[in-house]
Design an enzyme around this catalytic site. Structure first.
Site, PDB file in Angstrom:
ATOM      1  N   VAL A  63      27.492   0.856  47.402  1.00 23.75           N
ATOM      2  CA  VAL A  63      27.915   2.246  47.192  1.00 23.75           C
ATOM      3  C   VAL A  63      26.783   3.028  46.535  1.00 23.75           C
ATOM      4  O   VAL A  63      26.461   4.143  46.944  1.00 23.75           O
ATOM      5  CB  VAL A  63      29.203   2.309  46.336  1.00 23.75           C
ATOM      6  CG1 VAL A  63      29.521   3.743  45.947  1.00 23.75           C
ATOM      7  CG2 VAL A  63      30.363   1.662  47.071  1.00 23.75           C
ATOM      8  N   SER A  66      23.936   3.645  49.046  1.00 20.71           N
ATOM      9  CA  SER A  66      24.331   4.624  50.067  1.00 20.71           C
ATOM     10  C   SER A  66      24.422   6.030  49.487  1.00 20.71           C
ATOM     11  O   SER A  66      24.002   6.996  50.127  1.00 20.71           O
ATOM     12  CB  SER A  66      25.644   4.223  50.735  1.00 20.71           C
ATOM     13  OG  SER A  66      26.721   4.297  49.838  1.00 20.71           O
ATOM     14  N   GLU A  67      24.955   6.158  48.284  1.00 21.32           N
ATOM     15  CA  GLU A  67      25.054   7.482  47.661  1.00 21.32           C
ATOM     16  C   GLU A  67      23.674   8.094  47.432  1.00 21.32           C
ATOM     17  O   GLU A  67      23.473   9.282  47.664  1.00 21.32           O
ATOM     18  CB  GLU A  67      25.814   7.403  46.328  1.00 21.32           C
ATOM     19  CG  GLU A  67      27.296   7.191  46.485  1.00 21.32           C
ATOM     20  CD  GLU A  67      28.007   8.366  47.128  1.00 21.32           C
ATOM     21  OE1 GLU A  67      27.589   9.525  46.951  1.00 21.32           O
ATOM     22  OE2 GLU A  67      28.996   8.128  47.826  1.00 21.32           O
ATOM     23  N   ILE A  68      22.731   7.291  46.996  1.00 21.19           N
ATOM     24  CA  ILE A  68      21.381   7.804  46.759  1.00 21.19           C
ATOM     25  C   ILE A  68      20.719   8.178  48.085  1.00 21.19           C
ATOM     26  O   ILE A  68      20.099   9.231  48.207  1.00 21.19           O
ATOM     27  CB  ILE A  68      20.531   6.770  45.983  1.00 21.19           C
ATOM     28  CG1 ILE A  68      21.161   6.447  44.614  1.00 21.19           C
ATOM     29  CG2 ILE A  68      19.096   7.265  45.822  1.00 21.19           C
ATOM     30  CD1 ILE A  68      21.387   7.626  43.692  1.00 21.19           C
TER      31      ILE A  68
END
Length: 154
Positions: A63, A66-68
């Site tokens: 997570v 992917s967020e970065i």
């Protein structure tokens, strides 16, 4: 079925000019969407519930990455980068052992290399300070370089 979202997003119905959608072009939802299964609280904070697919494990490291990667980048662009990243650095320990050159090579094309450096620095911090386990509170996550309110909340 001309008023479905699929039909709405066909090229001929995309908003023009200032991005405003005309009232007659807006999709019409004719039925309420209801979950297919009951969602219950679970004692394991790493488990999330998806009403269509059952119980699935959520990996906080995946997570985080992917967020970065998705900051100011389209999903379709990120997918191949994410897959290559996870092949090379499948967990926080692997990333902490990666070199700056390896990290930058995998990040090449996404821009904002500072984010990649923060991921590597953060992985080293997680390994050293948390024995390789991602913190489970937003307060602790925000102490990791490059993680702010939004990413910690994810």
């Amino acid at each position: 079925k001309k008023n479905t979202l699929h039909a709405f997003f066909k090229k001929k119905n995309k908003p023009k000019g200032n991005g405003q959608v005309k009232e007659e072009e807006k999709p019409v939802v004719k039925e309420e969407i209801k979950p297919t299964t009951k969602v219950e609280k679970h004692s394991d904070p790493k488990v999330s519930f998806d009403s269509n697919f059952g119980t699935q494990k959520v990996d906080p490291y995946r997570v985080w990455v992917s967020e970065i990667m998705l900051q100011q980048t389209r999903v379709v662009t990120v997918i191949p980068y994410f897959l290559r990243w996870m092949e090379k650095f499948p967990n926080v320990e692997a990333l902490s052992r990666g070199t700056e050159e390896e990290v930058n090579n995998l990040w090449a094309g996404l821009g904002y290399y500072r984010r990649a450096r923060f991921l590597r620095e953060g992985a080293k911090m997680v390994v050293k300070a948390h024995n390789g386990v991602m913190p489970n509170t937003a307060e602790k996550l925000k102490k990791i370089p490059g993680i702010g309110d939004y990413t910690a909340g994810a």
